[in-house]
Design an enzyme around this catalytic site. Structure first.
Site, mmCIF file in Angstrom:
data_model
loop_
_atom_site.group_PDB
_atom_site.id
_atom_site.type_symbol
_atom_site.label_atom_id
_atom_site.label_comp_id
_atom_site.label_asym_id
_atom_site.label_seq_id
_atom_site.Cartn_x
_atom_site.Cartn_y
_atom_site.Cartn_z
ATOM 1 N N ASP A 8 0.928 -1.158 -0.001
ATOM 2 C CA ASP A 8 -0.073 0.003 0.026
ATOM 3 C C ASP A 8 0.825 1.183 -0.151
ATOM 4 O OD1 ASP A 8 0.873 0.342 2.677
ATOM 5 O OD2 ASP A 8 -1.224 0.217 3.451
ATOM 6 N N CYS A 67 2.914 -3.313 4.078
ATOM 7 C CA CYS A 67 2.156 -2.159 4.522
ATOM 8 C C CYS A 67 2.872 -1.345 5.692
ATOM 9 C CB CYS A 67 0.586 -2.519 4.682
ATOM 10 S SG CYS A 67 0.301 -3.642 6.291
ATOM 11 N N THR A 69 2.608 -1.583 8.996
ATOM 12 C CA THR A 69 3.059 -2.722 10.158
ATOM 13 C C THR A 69 3.206 -4.252 9.542
ATOM 14 O OG1 THR A 69 0.784 -3.166 10.393
ATOM 15 C CG2 THR A 69 1.701 -1.634 11.878
ATOM 16 N N HIS A 100 9.057 -23.919 9.843
ATOM 17 C CA HIS A 100 8.106 -24.730 10.325
ATOM 18 C C HIS A 100 6.615 -24.382 9.661
ATOM 19 C CE1 HIS A 100 10.106 -25.106 14.632
ATOM 20 N NE2 HIS A 100 10.999 -25.498 13.547
ATOM 21 N N HIS A 135 5.770 -30.814 11.259
ATOM 22 C CA HIS A 135 5.514 -29.515 10.647
ATOM 23 C C HIS A 135 4.349 -29.693 9.480
ATOM 24 C CE1 HIS A 135 8.054 -27.914 13.451
ATOM 25 N NE2 HIS A 135 9.265 -28.369 12.805
HETATM 26 C C1 RB5 Z 1 -2.096 2.683 6.571
HETATM 27 O O1 RB5 Z 1 -1.948 3.908 7.393
HETATM 28 C C2 RB5 Z 1 -1.734 1.361 7.509
HETATM 29 O O2 RB5 Z 1 -2.966 1.457 8.237
HETATM 30 C C3 RB5 Z 1 -1.493 0.242 6.793
HETATM 31 O O3 RB5 Z 1 -0.467 0.434 6.150
HETATM 32 C C4 RB5 Z 1 -1.012 -1.005 7.640
HETATM 33 O O4 RB5 Z 1 -0.241 -0.553 8.374
HETATM 34 C C5 RB5 Z 1 -2.298 -1.705 8.124
HETATM 35 O O5 RB5 Z 1 -2.147 -2.713 8.632
#
Ligand code: RB5
Length: 160
Positions: A8, A67, A69, A100, A135
């Site tokens: 993203d 993304c 996180t 695993h 596994h």
């Molecule tokens: C975008 O701001 C953020 O929410 C997205 O990149 C991600 O971290 C969502 O899990």
């Protein structure tokens, strides 16, 4: 291997950095966007949808999703049957996700790790083999859950 990559807006610079690295390898890379210089925000499930479809259909061997996180991509892409996505944040989780869990999608957080560490995780993830043995029977149990949920959902559809 054939590898589909997408991000993203939060992951676009890291995606470019990872693709620059992957293009130096023998892997075939499919970049599903978004461009590093694109403006504005997009919704991560749309990109997880593209890469998940490619992996679940067998058109590609692996996927990499980025993304902010790594969490949103991981939640979304794990809805696809046959996809085993792992949100990786250090060398150990990168290795274990393959050894695993036979993870076929790697999810990274651009806001939680620096670019070079992310490439290190990609290297580990691409070169670590699944260990099989006990596994494998655990992965078989995941497939059993998927089949049960899919037949439940088909049965519900038939009663509508
Ligand atoms: C975008 O701001 C953020 O929410 C997205 O990149 C991600 O971290 C969502 O899990």
């Amino acid at each position: 291997m054939k590898i589909a990559v997408a991000s993203d807006h939060a992951g676009k610079e890291l995606k470019s950095y990872i693709i620059d690295f992957l293009n130096l390898t023998n892997h075939e890379i499919l970049d599903y966007g978004i461009a590093a210089d694109s403006v504005g925000s997009v919704d991560y499930p749309d990109y997880a949808d593209i890469v998940g479809s490619e992996v679940a259909s067998g058109r590609v061997d692996r996927g990499i999703l980025i993304c902010g996180t790594g969490i949103g991509m991981c939640i979304s892409v794990n809805k696809f049957p046959g996809v085993r996505a792992a949100q990786v944040f250090d060398e150990f989780t990168a290795r274990m996700s393959r050894a695993h869990n036979d993870a076929n999608v790697l999810c990274l957080g651009a806001r939680t790790i620096n670019h070079q560490r992310a490439v290190d995780f990609v290297k580990i993830w691409l070169t670590t083999e699944f260990e099989e043995g006990r596994h494998r029977s655990r992965l078989n149990k995941i497939s059993t859950i998927e089949k049960r949920l899919s037949s439940l959902s088909n049965a519900n559809d038939n009663h509508r």
